[in-house]
Design a protein around this motif. Structure first.
Motif, PDB file in Angstrom:
ATOM      1  N   ILE A 303      12.214 -76.163 -67.192  1.00  0.00           N
ATOM      2  CA  ILE A 303      11.780 -75.712 -68.514  1.00  0.00           C
ATOM      3  C   ILE A 303      10.336 -76.105 -68.758  1.00  0.00           C
ATOM      4  O   ILE A 303       9.513 -75.292 -69.184  1.00  0.00           O
ATOM      5  CB  ILE A 303      12.655 -76.363 -69.600  1.00  0.00           C
ATOM      6  N   VAL A 404      12.356 -70.859 -62.304  1.00  0.00           N
ATOM      7  CA  VAL A 404      13.494 -69.994 -62.625  1.00  0.00           C
ATOM      8  C   VAL A 404      14.790 -70.560 -62.041  1.00  0.00           C
ATOM      9  O   VAL A 404      15.811 -70.683 -62.733  1.00  0.00           O
ATOM     10  CB  VAL A 404      13.249 -68.567 -62.091  1.00  0.00           C
TER      11      VAL A 404
ATOM     12  N   ASN B  51      11.031 -62.871 -67.181  1.00  0.00           N
ATOM     13  CA  ASN B  51      10.464 -63.837 -66.234  1.00  0.00           C
ATOM     14  C   ASN B  51       9.306 -63.217 -65.455  1.00  0.00           C
ATOM     15  O   ASN B  51       8.329 -63.896 -65.138  1.00  0.00           O
ATOM     16  CB  ASN B  51      11.540 -64.340 -65.267  1.00  0.00           C
ATOM     17  N   LEU B  56       6.914 -66.217 -64.365  1.00  0.00           N
ATOM     18  CA  LEU B  56       7.796 -67.265 -63.860  1.00  0.00           C
ATOM     19  C   LEU B  56       8.391 -66.860 -62.525  1.00  0.00           C
ATOM     20  O   LEU B  56       8.798 -67.697 -61.732  1.00  0.00           O
ATOM     21  CB  LEU B  56       8.949 -67.505 -64.843  1.00  0.00           C
ATOM     22  N   ARG B  83       0.587 -69.299 -68.573  1.00  0.00           N
ATOM     23  CA  ARG B  83       1.734 -69.564 -69.457  1.00  0.00           C
ATOM     24  C   ARG B  83       1.374 -70.609 -70.490  1.00  0.00           C
ATOM     25  O   ARG B  83       1.708 -70.499 -71.666  1.00  0.00           O
ATOM     26  CB  ARG B  83       2.936 -70.059 -68.640  1.00  0.00           C
ATOM     27  N   PHE B  89       7.212 -69.469 -74.782  1.00  0.00           N
ATOM     28  CA  PHE B  89       8.569 -69.165 -74.327  1.00  0.00           C
ATOM     29  C   PHE B  89       9.603 -69.752 -75.273  1.00  0.00           C
ATOM     30  O   PHE B  89       9.486 -70.904 -75.687  1.00  0.00           O
ATOM     31  CB  PHE B  89       8.824 -69.785 -72.944  1.00  0.00           C
ATOM     32  N   PHE B  91      13.881 -70.073 -75.316  1.00  0.00           N
ATOM     33  CA  PHE B  91      15.059 -69.816 -74.485  1.00  0.00           C
ATOM     34  C   PHE B  91      16.334 -69.836 -75.321  1.00  0.00           C
ATOM     35  O   PHE B  91      16.347 -70.317 -76.444  1.00  0.00           O
ATOM     36  CB  PHE B  91      15.172 -70.871 -73.381  1.00  0.00           C
ATOM     37  N   ALA B  93      19.176 -71.618 -74.587  1.00  0.00           N
ATOM     38  CA  ALA B  93      19.408 -73.044 -74.809  1.00  0.00           C
ATOM     39  C   ALA B  93      18.076 -73.593 -75.291  1.00  0.00           C
ATOM     40  O   ALA B  93      17.032 -73.183 -74.804  1.00  0.00           O
ATOM     41  CB  ALA B  93      19.824 -73.713 -73.513  1.00  0.00           C
ATOM     42  N   ASN B  95      16.421 -76.186 -75.023  1.00  0.00           N
ATOM     43  CA  ASN B  95      15.538 -76.693 -73.984  1.00  0.00           C
ATOM     44  C   ASN B  95      14.430 -77.596 -74.490  1.00  0.00           C
ATOM     45  O   ASN B  95      13.284 -77.476 -74.087  1.00  0.00           O
ATOM     46  CB  ASN B  95      14.914 -75.533 -73.214  1.00  0.00           C
ATOM     47  N   ILE B  97      12.909 -81.507 -74.846  1.00  0.00           N
ATOM     48  CA  ILE B  97      12.975 -82.736 -74.063  1.00  0.00           C
ATOM     49  C   ILE B  97      13.718 -83.764 -74.911  1.00  0.00           C
ATOM     50  O   ILE B  97      13.266 -84.121 -75.998  1.00  0.00           O
ATOM     51  CB  ILE B  97      11.570 -83.232 -73.689  1.00  0.00           C
ATOM     52  N   ARG B 156       7.233 -75.195 -80.822  1.00  0.00           N
ATOM     53  CA  ARG B 156       6.571 -75.591 -79.578  1.00  0.00           C
ATOM     54  C   ARG B 156       5.925 -74.366 -78.915  1.00  0.00           C
ATOM     55  O   ARG B 156       4.826 -74.445 -78.368  1.00  0.00           O
ATOM     56  CB  ARG B 156       7.609 -76.229 -78.644  1.00  0.00           C
TER      57      ARG B 156
END
Ligand code: ADP
Ligand code: MG
Lengths: 411, 230
Positions: A303, A404, B51, B56, B83, B89, B91, B93, B95, B97, B156
């Motif tokens: 991530i 990925v 992606n 990515l 990026r 980005f 997501f 989930a 995600n 930290i 973020r």
């Protein structure tokens, strides 16, 4: 390293408290052992150096250039007694004494042996040398002009001579002429050093100068520093006080007795083979911890990389984490190891058999580990370095992580 | 100018003997300031396309431009840099930290971007307010609800005002109310800052907000629907 990265690294450590503490514990354990053993070694070396130097060369010597390499009679320090007196008053220390030295044949009624005879100032020799204190029979020299001699115990046995007996000295004087004298044995010393006990004797310097036609000269002025660490500085001071134009030089103990320093270095290096094994074990434990820790965070790293953070930066995070663990190990290791060393440096440390063994060489039966920056820091610093080095592999592996694929990995 | 242009993108995955089509000759143009939904059933190729657009993952063939710049030929480092500075980005989930607080999660990316500390602080305070998390900046992800976490993730992604936000099923784990709030936030950002949004979803609640819905199936674009927002 910037603020949040640092916080991130620190908190990452405590995601697996027990594992981190186990790793840090291994570091602390080996750091304590290293601090203790290295400080012991340093303490022992200091003792060995001090004992050897006290018995032989002293910390520093003023000599004629070239004298130390071939010990020629004519390479003299002129007016050696005056020079020693001047240095004593200028430096404000009594631990300075003049000496002269010659090879001579010494004969008793029955036998003859070649040996090194040293002319010393009885009053000041006691301040720079341990030898006067090692006289086990009779007494040390007292009068600067007396026709007296103090010899080693083995030599006394070999010559079949004892206190009050007369010995004949035959040698060559400063100018190469024949020199001879008769002296009375007033003392026998036992240094524990076989070479000294077998082949060394001392006579008063004034008498030596008369016998060997020295014309007031000698071969060295011995200077003791308060501690080994101050030798370098004191050497500079002595150098500045030497009379101009005579070309005298000042030698440190490690130049005068190169073998002693080499022996110590060799011993120190050989000990590092053992320390190395300990350090490698710690490094492997760090490697294992960090491999697991990186593996567990595959998804998280994926991530972070997808947000544009480079694997290089994440690798540095891993190294920082190891560095933090290592620093914690270093800190605790130094605190506990240092406390142990400080305590033992106070009470001394001995083990069965040490006393008997050390006694034979006139060494104390207790070792006092040296409380020093180098003794405290050296081992833990290397462990820290090894820990960070061990994490290079888990850190570099991040370059092969595909964000990925990593994000698809199970949490 | 076009924010995103894709030409003839193909991607095939190999799972042992089996070949799975990810993208099948996808052509696509998205205008700057667009608010686009990628709609497809699960396995339709949404994530694969996002992606590829986000650099990515590299397609097997085809070309991609972001704001006029060819990106399918860039190296890993250049893509990461792109990026970091130009794409946000989000997501499914959240995600985040887990050991960093909401504010630190937001500031971490800025720190990597090289934003100075006082500026980071200012921007994170502002963005926390903007996403409706004022006062929650010191919470760790575990101390927040799913909706709150997703807002932190959005904060973020957008804190440094990227030109393009790629969101992969951002509402999939949210209840209806929270999902709507999130979409309203997206719309607001889109309208205020002109940020381009590409949102992969099969959630009807999301598609209601889209100005354009691109329908995919088995890696192919099957329909391109432009609509007035409901
Ligand atoms: N890394 C992968 N390896 C193998 N197959 C994959 C991989 N990623 C995606 N796929 C397959 O590619 C197809 C498209 O997937 P994806 O883009 O994730 O669809 P969506 O996001 O619309 O659900 C699916 O059939 C999926 O199983
Ligand atoms: Mg998907």
């Amino acid at each position: 390293m910037s603020n949040i990265t640092f916080r991130l690294a620190w908190r990452n450590l405590w995601r697996r408290k027990r594992r981190t503490w186990l790793t840090v514990g291994a570091m602390v354990f080996s750091n304590i052992i290293l601090v203790f053993l290295i400080s012991m070694q340093l303490g022992m070396y200091a003792m060995m150096i001090e004992n050897t130097l006290r018995a032989q060369t002293g910390h520093l010597q003023v000599q004629a250039p070239g004298y130390k390499d071939d010990l020629k009679m004519r390479q003299v320090v002129p007016d050696v007694i005056d020079l020693a007196a001047k240095l004593r008053s200028e430096i404000g220390s009594d631990e300075i004494a003049a000496r002269a030295s010659a090879f001579a044949l010494v004969s008793s009624e029955e036998r003859s042996y070649g040996l090194q005879i040293s002319g010393v100032e009885p009053e000041f020799e006691t301040r720079v040398s341990s030898l006067p204190g090692l006289v086990t029979e009779g007494r040390f020299l007292e009068d600067a002009m007396a026709e007296e001699i103090v010899i080693g115990s083995v030599l006394a046995r070999n010559l079949r001579t004892g206190l009050g007996d007369e010995l004949t000295i035959i040698g060559s004087g400063r100018d190469g002429s024949f020199a001879a004298a008769v002296v009375t044995v007033v003392g026998v010393f036992e240094s524990g050093m076989p070479d000294m006990d077998r082949g060394f004797a001392e006579v008063p310097l004034g008498f030596f100068q008369d016998t060997f036609y020295m014309e007031g000269a000698g071969h060295s002025v011995v200077v003791m520093a308060p501690t080994l660490i101050q030798v370098g500085a004191l050497g500079g001071r002595v150098e500045s006080l030497l009379p101009a134009g005579e070309g005298l030089v000042v030698h440190n103990w490690d130049v005068l007795l190169p073998g002693l320093k080499q022996a110590i270095q060799a011993d120190f290096v050989s000990a590092w083979f053992m320390y190395g094994i300990l350090i490698i074990l710690v490094a492997f434990s760090v490697l294992n911890t960090q491999l697991m820790s990186v593996l567990e965070r595959t998804k998280e790293f994926g991530i972070t990389m997808s947000l544009g953070v480079t694997p290089g930066r994440l690798g540095r995070l891993v190294l920082l984490e190891s560095g933090l663990m290592g620093s914690l190990g270093l800190l605790l290791g130094i605190v506990f190891g240092g406390a142990l060393v400080a305590w033992l440096g106070h009470t001394g440390f001995t083990y069965p058999g040490l006393e008997e063994m050390a006694g034979q060489f006139n060494l104390p039966g207790r070792i006092y580990p040296q409380f020093s920056a180098i003794g405290l820091l050296m081992g833990p610093m290397i462990v820290l370095l090894a820990s960070v080095t061990a994490s290079i592999y888990p850190a570099v592996r991040l370059h092969w992580l595909e964000p990925v694929a990593a994000m698809r990995a199970a949490e | 100018m076009k924010s995103v242009t894709c030409k003839q993108l193909c991607k095939t995955y190999h799972q042992g003997e089996v070949e799975v089509i990810g993208l099948d000759h996808v052509d696509l143009e998205i205008n700057e300031g667009g608010f686009v939904c990628l709609s497809a059933p699960s396995g339709g190729g949404k994530t694969t396309l996002l992606n590829a657009i986000g650099g990515l993952d590299t397609p097997d063939s085809g070309k991609i431009w972001l704001a006029g710049e060819r990106i399918d030929t860039l190296g890993k480092g250049e893509l990461a840099n792109m990026r970091l500075h130009r794409i946000g980005f989000v997501f499914q989930a959240y995600n985040l930290i887990p050991v960093l607080t909401a504010r630190e999660n937001i500031e971490f990316v800025m720190e990597v971007q090289g934003v100075p500390a006082d500026e980071r602080e200012k921007r994170s305070t502002a963005i926390l307010r903007e996403v409706g998390l004022e006062g929650l900046g010191d919470r760790r992800p575990a101390q927040m609800s799913g909706g709150q976490q997703q807002r932190v993730a959005v904060a973020r992604a957008i804190v440094s005002k990227p030109a393009l936000v790629l969101a992969d099923e951002p509402t999939a784990n949210l209840d209806s109310h929270t999902a709507e709030q999130l979409m309203e936030l997206f719309v607001e950002l889109n309208e205020h800052h002109g940020t381009t949004f590409v949102i992969a979803t099969h959630d009807q609640r999301v598609m209601r907000y889209a100005k354009r819905v691109i329908h995919m199936l088995d890696g192919k674009v099957v329909d391109d629907e432009r609509r007035d927002v409901a």
